[in-house]
Design a protein around this motif. Structure first.
Motif, PDB file in Angstrom:
ATOM      1  N   GLN A 254      39.851  50.615  38.154  1.00 35.97           N
ATOM      2  CA  GLN A 254      39.114  50.477  37.063  1.00 35.97           C
ATOM      3  C   GLN A 254      39.653  49.164  36.163  1.00 35.97           C
ATOM      4  O   GLN A 254      38.997  48.851  35.294  1.00 35.97           O
ATOM      5  N   THR A 255      40.401  48.425  36.684  1.00 35.06           N
ATOM      6  CA  THR A 255      41.027  47.288  36.186  1.00 35.06           C
ATOM      7  C   THR A 255      39.956  46.225  36.422  1.00 35.06           C
ATOM      8  O   THR A 255      39.697  45.925  37.558  1.00 35.06           O
ATOM      9  N   PRO A 256      39.315  45.498  35.429  1.00 32.47           N
ATOM     10  CA  PRO A 256      38.413  44.392  35.804  1.00 32.47           C
ATOM     11  C   PRO A 256      38.944  43.399  36.703  1.00 32.47           C
ATOM     12  O   PRO A 256      40.132  43.291  36.659  1.00 32.47           O
ATOM     13  N   ARG A 257      37.928  42.692  37.528  1.00 27.42           N
ATOM     14  CA  ARG A 257      38.379  41.826  38.644  1.00 27.42           C
ATOM     15  C   ARG A 257      39.321  40.662  38.176  1.00 27.42           C
ATOM     16  O   ARG A 257      40.134  40.064  38.726  1.00 27.42           O
ATOM     17  N   HIS A 258      38.813  39.970  37.100  1.00 30.07           N
ATOM     18  CA  HIS A 258      39.657  38.887  36.614  1.00 30.07           C
ATOM     19  C   HIS A 258      41.081  39.292  36.107  1.00 30.07           C
ATOM     20  O   HIS A 258      41.897  38.305  35.952  1.00 30.07           O
ATOM     21  N   VAL A 259      41.115  40.454  35.430  1.00 28.55           N
ATOM     22  CA  VAL A 259      42.288  40.859  35.078  1.00 28.55           C
ATOM     23  C   VAL A 259      43.235  41.110  36.216  1.00 28.55           C
ATOM     24  O   VAL A 259      44.500  40.858  36.626  1.00 28.55           O
ATOM     25  N   GLN A 260      42.870  41.757  37.429  1.00 28.65           N
ATOM     26  CA  GLN A 260      43.600  41.881  38.868  1.00 28.65           C
ATOM     27  C   GLN A 260      43.829  40.747  39.203  1.00 28.65           C
ATOM     28  O   GLN A 260      45.032  40.472  39.655  1.00 28.65           O
ATOM     29  N   ALA A 261      43.162  39.512  39.266  1.00 26.17           N
ATOM     30  CA  ALA A 261      43.441  38.470  39.793  1.00 26.17           C
ATOM     31  C   ALA A 261      44.736  37.624  38.852  1.00 26.17           C
ATOM     32  O   ALA A 261      45.418  37.159  39.657  1.00 26.17           O
ATOM     33  N   ALA A 262      44.593  37.755  37.638  1.00 28.58           N
ATOM     34  CA  ALA A 262      45.834  37.204  36.657  1.00 28.58           C
ATOM     35  C   ALA A 262      46.890  37.963  37.238  1.00 28.58           C
ATOM     36  O   ALA A 262      47.982  37.588  37.169  1.00 28.58           O
ATOM     37  N   LEU A 263      46.965  39.315  37.148  1.00 26.78           N
ATOM     38  CA  LEU A 263      48.135  40.179  37.344  1.00 26.78           C
ATOM     39  C   LEU A 263      48.639  39.950  38.918  1.00 26.78           C
ATOM     40  O   LEU A 263      49.893  39.589  39.004  1.00 26.78           O
TER      41      LEU A 263
END
Length: 87
Positions: free
Chosen positions: A54-63
């Motif tokens: 459920q985490t947006p892709r751009h947030v996943q990439a940053a994390l």
């Protein structure tokens, strides 16, 4: 100057593109250093958010990039050098 490619380590952005590698290497390092990390709870939260669907892709990439930075051992040496460690 020695690059990360000559000593066998991949850069954080490359590692972040391989979530399974991040997953394996994260737990190995986290278990070794969890007791001494003041931000261990935040790091664990970031890990679970990075792998949550459920985490947006751009947030996943940053994390994943931040977690990869935590995993990679070659960054410790430049931080110890004056001026160069700040770059």
């Amino acid at each position: 100057m020695v690059s990360e490619h000559t000593i066998g380590f991949e850069p954080a952005d490359t590692l972040a593109k391989d979530p399974e590698s991040v997953r394996k290497r994260f737990w190995a390092k986290f278990k070794r250093v969890a007791a001494t990390l003041p931000f261990a709870e935040d790091l664990l939260s970031a890990y679970y958010c990075a792998f949550d669907r459920q985490t947006p892709r751009h947030v996943q990439a940053a994390l994943l990039g931040a977690i990869a930075y935590f995993i990679l051992p070659f960054d410790f040496i430049p931080d110890m050098l004056p001026v160069l460690g700040f770059t």
